[in-house]
Write an enzyme that holds these catalytic residues in place. Structure first.
Site, mmCIF file in Angstrom:
data_model
loop_
_atom_site.group_PDB
_atom_site.id
_atom_site.type_symbol
_atom_site.label_atom_id
_atom_site.label_comp_id
_atom_site.label_asym_id
_atom_site.label_seq_id
_atom_site.Cartn_x
_atom_site.Cartn_y
_atom_site.Cartn_z
ATOM 1 N N THR A 46 18.717 55.416 58.570
ATOM 2 C CA THR A 46 19.500 56.491 58.284
ATOM 3 C C THR A 46 20.568 56.195 57.082
ATOM 4 O O THR A 46 20.696 56.984 55.943
ATOM 5 C CB THR A 46 20.538 56.920 59.342
ATOM 6 O OG1 THR A 46 20.985 56.161 60.092
ATOM 7 C CG2 THR A 46 19.456 58.034 60.265
ATOM 8 N N THR A 47 20.817 54.722 57.036
ATOM 9 C CA THR A 47 21.837 54.126 56.303
ATOM 10 C C THR A 47 21.401 54.105 54.766
ATOM 11 O O THR A 47 21.780 54.165 53.602
ATOM 12 C CB THR A 47 22.214 52.587 56.677
ATOM 13 O OG1 THR A 47 22.837 52.805 57.874
ATOM 14 C CG2 THR A 47 23.127 52.104 55.586
ATOM 15 N N TYR A 109 19.165 67.318 66.571
ATOM 16 C CA TYR A 109 19.624 68.549 66.173
ATOM 17 C C TYR A 109 18.848 69.625 67.430
ATOM 18 O O TYR A 109 19.586 70.376 67.874
ATOM 19 C CB TYR A 109 18.949 68.926 64.962
ATOM 20 C CG TYR A 109 19.394 70.555 64.682
ATOM 21 C CD1 TYR A 109 20.618 70.795 63.911
ATOM 22 C CD2 TYR A 109 18.430 71.787 64.894
ATOM 23 C CE1 TYR A 109 21.071 72.224 63.875
ATOM 24 C CE2 TYR A 109 18.836 72.908 64.633
ATOM 25 C CZ TYR A 109 20.238 73.004 64.119
ATOM 26 O OH TYR A 109 20.469 74.497 63.946
ATOM 27 N N TYR A 135 16.034 54.185 69.094
ATOM 28 C CA TYR A 135 17.357 54.372 68.470
ATOM 29 C C TYR A 135 18.215 55.450 69.007
ATOM 30 O O TYR A 135 17.821 56.582 68.942
ATOM 31 C CB TYR A 135 17.132 54.663 67.033
ATOM 32 C CG TYR A 135 18.283 54.588 66.023
ATOM 33 C CD1 TYR A 135 19.621 54.117 66.682
ATOM 34 C CD2 TYR A 135 18.090 54.911 64.795
ATOM 35 C CE1 TYR A 135 20.704 54.138 65.813
ATOM 36 C CE2 TYR A 135 19.358 54.770 63.996
ATOM 37 C CZ TYR A 135 20.653 54.651 64.457
ATOM 38 O OH TYR A 135 21.891 54.672 63.654
ATOM 39 N N ARG A 140 25.010 61.229 65.825
ATOM 40 C CA ARG A 140 24.445 61.859 64.885
ATOM 41 C C ARG A 140 23.197 62.876 65.457
ATOM 42 O O ARG A 140 22.775 63.863 64.665
ATOM 43 C CB ARG A 140 23.487 60.757 63.930
ATOM 44 C CG ARG A 140 24.489 60.200 63.037
ATOM 45 C CD ARG A 140 23.732 59.156 62.054
ATOM 46 N NE ARG A 140 24.807 58.347 61.178
ATOM 47 C CZ ARG A 140 24.963 58.761 60.121
ATOM 48 N NH1 ARG A 140 24.540 59.956 59.470
ATOM 49 N NH2 ARG A 140 25.893 58.195 59.263
ATOM 50 N N LYS A 164 18.072 50.149 69.815
ATOM 51 C CA LYS A 164 19.380 49.956 69.078
ATOM 52 C C LYS A 164 20.166 50.968 69.672
ATOM 53 O O LYS A 164 20.140 52.365 69.637
ATOM 54 C CB LYS A 164 18.875 50.244 67.623
ATOM 55 C CG LYS A 164 20.220 50.286 66.565
ATOM 56 C CD LYS A 164 19.807 50.842 65.373
ATOM 57 C CE LYS A 164 21.184 50.916 64.702
ATOM 58 N NZ LYS A 164 20.982 51.441 63.303
ATOM 59 N N ILE A 206 21.757 45.822 64.720
ATOM 60 C CA ILE A 206 21.079 45.964 63.429
ATOM 61 C C ILE A 206 22.393 46.667 62.725
ATOM 62 O O ILE A 206 22.986 47.819 63.193
ATOM 63 C CB ILE A 206 19.910 47.457 63.473
ATOM 64 C CG1 ILE A 206 18.940 46.610 64.354
ATOM 65 C CG2 ILE A 206 19.764 48.004 62.340
ATOM 66 C CD1 ILE A 206 17.602 47.578 64.657
#
Length: 292
Positions: A46-47, A109, A135, A140, A164, A206
């Site tokens: 996502t980064t 979502y 993850y 988010r 993660k 991470i």
């Protein structure tokens, strides 16, 4: 999975002022990580602002990183989403030969139940030719992958090898470390609690801040893994203010501002994100100069 113990970094996608991908800057950032002690690289997390990249741009990012890395460090590829069938199709069709593992985010979502999360990752596991790092990032995704669900997945599927964990909850992280199989890796996804997680039995991180200050952060993680607590905490407190600052106005705007101070890339992000304010940019530049 010894190759994902230690410090991994979630690479940014650098952009030029016209918002096109800055390939030369990306090469420089990859070399900066390798030259300063990072253990593995995470591609298109996502980064990397993956949500704003076209399919062609994602392939450009992958090919640039693979070529620049040239086999020097293990690579992990982000392959996840909230459409299970689409994730499965990507895993079955994509050339994953350059990668050690896949990082797959819990569906966002849709807010699935715990059973829905389990069934999603069951399908991902069955489709993936590579080991999978789950993850969990509730801030988010709007849903928390609970420890019982992670334990189930880790027990039922041999290729689900790590998580993660980015809930920002040290108690939840310790529950995972305690209850998952001995060979399952619990990796921090929260820079500020990385060291406590490592000292509690976690396998590393991470990181986002780690790519701005790779030597100091990877040294901290190594010291933590070696249980050299006092030395590790000196580095933690050295970097703590910067961890708060880089997330103050959103990720990856903060870390890109650090990179701009280091001369590695512009501070450009794509909408709906915005570059950091002048005030924050000044504070980050001052901190970066002090660290040296």
């Amino acid at each position: 999975m010894q190759s994902i113990i230690g410090t991994g970094v979630a690479l940014v996608t650098p952009f030029k002022k016209d918002f096109s991908i800055d390939v030369e800057a990306l090469k420089n950032i990859v070399n900066f990580q390798i030259d300063n002690g990072i253990d593995y690289l995470v591609v298109l997390g996502t980064t990397a602002e993956s949500a704003t990249l076209t399919k062609e741009e994602k392939e450009l990012v992958i090919s640039t990183i693979v070529a620049t890395n040239a086999g020097r460090l293990p690579l992990v590829l982000g392959v996840g989403g909230n459409n299970t069938n689409e994730v499965v199709a990507e895993l079955k069709s994509k050339d994953l030969s350059a990668f050690t593992a896949v990082l797959s985010v819990s569906p966002y979502y849709n807010k699935p139940t715990q059973e829905g999360i389990y069934q999603h990752f069951k399908a991902v596991s069955q489709a993936s030719p590579l080991p999978i790092i789950l993850y969990n990032v509730p801030g988010r995704t709007a849903s928390n992958m609970l420890p019982d669900t992670v334990v189930r997945l880790a027990t039922d599927f041999e290729n689900i090898v790590a998580i993660k964990e980015a809930a920002g909850d040290i108690v939840q992280a310790m529950t995972l470390i305690k209850n998952t199989p001995d060979d399952f890796l619990v990796i921090s996804g929260d820079d500020m609690i990385t060291l406590p997680m490592v000292l509690a039995g976690g396998a590393g991180v991470i990181s986002v801040i780690g790519e701005g200050f790779p030597k100091q952060f990877s040294d901290m993680v190594r010291l933590g893994l070696d249980k050299k607590v006092d030395e590790a905490y000196k580095l933690h407190y050295l970097l703590a203010d910067s961890i708060d600052m880089i997330f103050e106005e959103g990720n990856p705007a903060g870390i890109k501002s650090v990179f701009k101070s280091l001369g590695l890339c512009e501070g450009v992000v794509r909408l709906p994100l915005l570059p950091v304010s002048d005030d924050l940019a000044t504070r980050l530049a001052t901190f970066t100069k002090q660290i040296g």
